[in-house]
Design a protein around this motif. Sequence first.
Motif, PDB file in Angstrom:
ATOM      1  N   THR A 115      42.099  36.114 -86.146  1.00 20.28           N
ATOM      2  CA  THR A 115      43.069  35.335 -86.308  1.00 20.28           C
ATOM      3  C   THR A 115      42.962  34.775 -87.947  1.00 20.28           C
ATOM      4  O   THR A 115      41.954  34.802 -88.693  1.00 20.28           O
ATOM      5  CB  THR A 115      43.105  33.947 -85.742  1.00 20.28           C
ATOM      6  N   ASN A 116      44.048  34.697 -88.714  1.00 23.15           N
ATOM      7  CA  ASN A 116      44.401  34.210 -90.141  1.00 23.15           C
ATOM      8  C   ASN A 116      43.827  35.425 -91.187  1.00 23.15           C
ATOM      9  O   ASN A 116      43.394  35.206 -91.795  1.00 23.15           O
ATOM     10  CB  ASN A 116      43.369  33.060 -90.629  1.00 23.15           C
ATOM     11  N   ASN A 135      37.839  33.480 -85.843  1.00 21.38           N
ATOM     12  CA  ASN A 135      39.198  32.664 -86.588  1.00 21.38           C
ATOM     13  C   ASN A 135      38.541  32.323 -87.954  1.00 21.38           C
ATOM     14  O   ASN A 135      37.680  31.477 -88.163  1.00 21.38           O
ATOM     15  CB  ASN A 135      39.278  31.463 -85.951  1.00 21.38           C
TER      16      ASN A 135
END
Lengths: 486, 289
Positions: A68-69, A142
């Motif tokens: 993610t990101n 993440n």
Amino acid sequence: MSQDYNDEFIDNIKRKDSIKNLTDAEKELEKLKNDKQSFMIEQNKQYLESLFQDHKSSPIKIRNVQITNAQTFRDSFLQSQFKSLLASDQSVSLESFLTKVEHISKNFLKLGIIDNLLVSVQQVNPPMFSRGTSLHVVPVFNIIPTKKFYAKTGTNIGNGEGDGYIQFQLRNIFGGGENLEFDAVSGTKTQSSYMLNYNQPLFNNANYRLENLFYVNTRKFDWIQANVTGRGVTNKIHTLFDGPVNHEVVLENYWKVLNNYGSKSLEVLQQAGSQYKSSLSYNIIYDSRNNKHLPTVGKYLQFGVEFNGWAKYVKYPFIKTAGQAQFSYSLPKFKSSVIATAKTGMLYPLGTTSSLLDRFYIGGPNDVRSFMLNGLGPKDFNSSIGGDIFLNGGISLITDIPRYTESNFKIHNFVNFGKLVKMDKSQGIIDNLKQLTHSHSLSYGIGLLFNHPMARFELNLVVPIIAHDRDSVRKGIQYGIGVSFL
Amino acid sequence: MLQVPQTIKTFFDAVPVKNISNDHTKLDDINIYHFQGTSNSQAKFTLAVFNTTQEGDLIIPTDPISLGYTLILSHKSKFTLPKENGSSNCGIMAMSHLGSPNNVLPVLIEDDNLRNIKTLDSINHDLIENNFDSHEAKLVNSLVDSKFYDVWVQCILNEDLPYKVLSELFGLDETIEGNVVLRETQKYEFLTQVANWNSFKLRHPTLFEQWTRTNYLKNYYESQIGEFAKDLQLIIEYLNNNSDEQSTLIKHKVAGYMISIDKFLKSTKLGDVVVSQGEFLHQCYDLLV
């Protein structure tokens, strides 16, 4: 190896993570960053360990990786970082899985492009008709990236010098750990210094780093009563392996202008003006110390060689080698540790002589103590004109302060020695080296040191025991700040 | 006031316990071209100049001011000009202008018990103090020192001289001639320094406003060429009518300009003026013995 960012050979063969020039605030920040990194790695590990506690005997099958990101990173860069997790279709052990996750976390942190990396693991159902007993998981990373743009300004005061600086950083410019940094400094000794540093990992690998430095600066060289203006480009590839051995290859093209303002030495007068340097150097470093500034156990060995003379306009071509060895031993019975250090170097001029700006200089609070900065070795009308061969070293006994054994303040006893001579090309190299076997300047001192995690501070009472008539001695109090000491 | 206890004083006076006398460190060989002959004086001096050139078997400085002072020094010390294997204690050596404390050459390095480095201003001052008593001679000398020097500086700044000529005249590094970036940067840096010589830029700041885009400096130079021609004519007349020691010294100084410009800057406007004074130029060359 120039007089500026890479001017002193010994400095040049230091690792990139040298923090010699950082301000107290920067050092504090660096410390916090390091603490944070360690904490994050430990936290990730603990979390994963507890998660897999119940399945420690089960083989792990990684189905895929979710990030993610990830929009701030290039696909090719991410693929490289997570390649180890996705490389095999076979099941892996828990230990292997944890090691790979830790390795990925470390690499991201090493690149300095994330603030945090949180890892969670999702268990997924095995595919239909799957026969194995493997635990099927999908690790979810993440990523919390660092700020793209960073600027700061401030002042430094200390060590007889004051300066102001401004710094800009652009991080992760092309999504693969590429950084652009700009530093501008103006001070009393460094009259002006501007540096642009573009660096990036090589082949998307955090263990290999390419640095390109462009710089212009003017500095006061008090020991030859001259100002030196430098303009140059340095290209450097160095490794950041977790193991003890690292390497560095440096290509340097440097234009130096020596402007005399007060020296009466004919050597300084003759060498004034422009000098060009086009050199290639290689350094190897072995570092197993438990602390870089005040080790109690471990070894530090480094060796470097440099050739300057690619271009025809190099006025003072040379081959230079330098090495350093440091051994640290703990003496728990005496609540002490011993650090023995020795440095040596030789510059062989390929022309008639060597440049004042390439030679070695020794002496000073971080070097052979009880002598002034660059105060040992050949002099000509009060100018320290440096030497081509040197040997210096010392033994330090670091002892806990009684009843304050946990304190970072320690009692420091030391003996330092050193000798610096010019190369006489009419003699052979062996005969020149023989000069280093006798008549060393020697000093003793006792003092207090403070081992800050990012630097070492010393306040010593020093006395020269043996000195040459030409040496600039220092008796009494001498203080030093730095990361590298004899 | 806190008194340092005698014991501590004694202790610090006693260290270092052993002093090693300096081993013989061979300093770099400095290429000094020595004057020929022996002087009555014991003085030992070296004139540091931009560059040297060979004139027959003589070694002479390339720039006018250094050449002028070399002629004066050899005349005053009863030397003849330096040769490859000159025998006296005194001589000339080439070095960068950045070796001079004020970035101007020549400088006079006097070696007695102590070394003393005299800048051009100091040399000029000493020459006048010790040798000139006539007001007229002082005025003529001052004219040479100020106006001739100014027009020389302007010639360097305006004539867009090839790097090779600058290299010959001022000893700029000739090995970088093939590298356009280094050559042009070096040339720019050097010309920036030249503007400061004789405080020229300080005295004429307006000429340097947008230096590269305006013609102020060029126009001023052209007007000064005419002045230089008139002044040179007047000085030649003065020198022809006077033969005392003061005028001899001035003649040596002027000869420095005449010979240097004739040798290196013949194709410039300044060169045209010098070449037009053929007879006097011939007399100047006669001083090179």
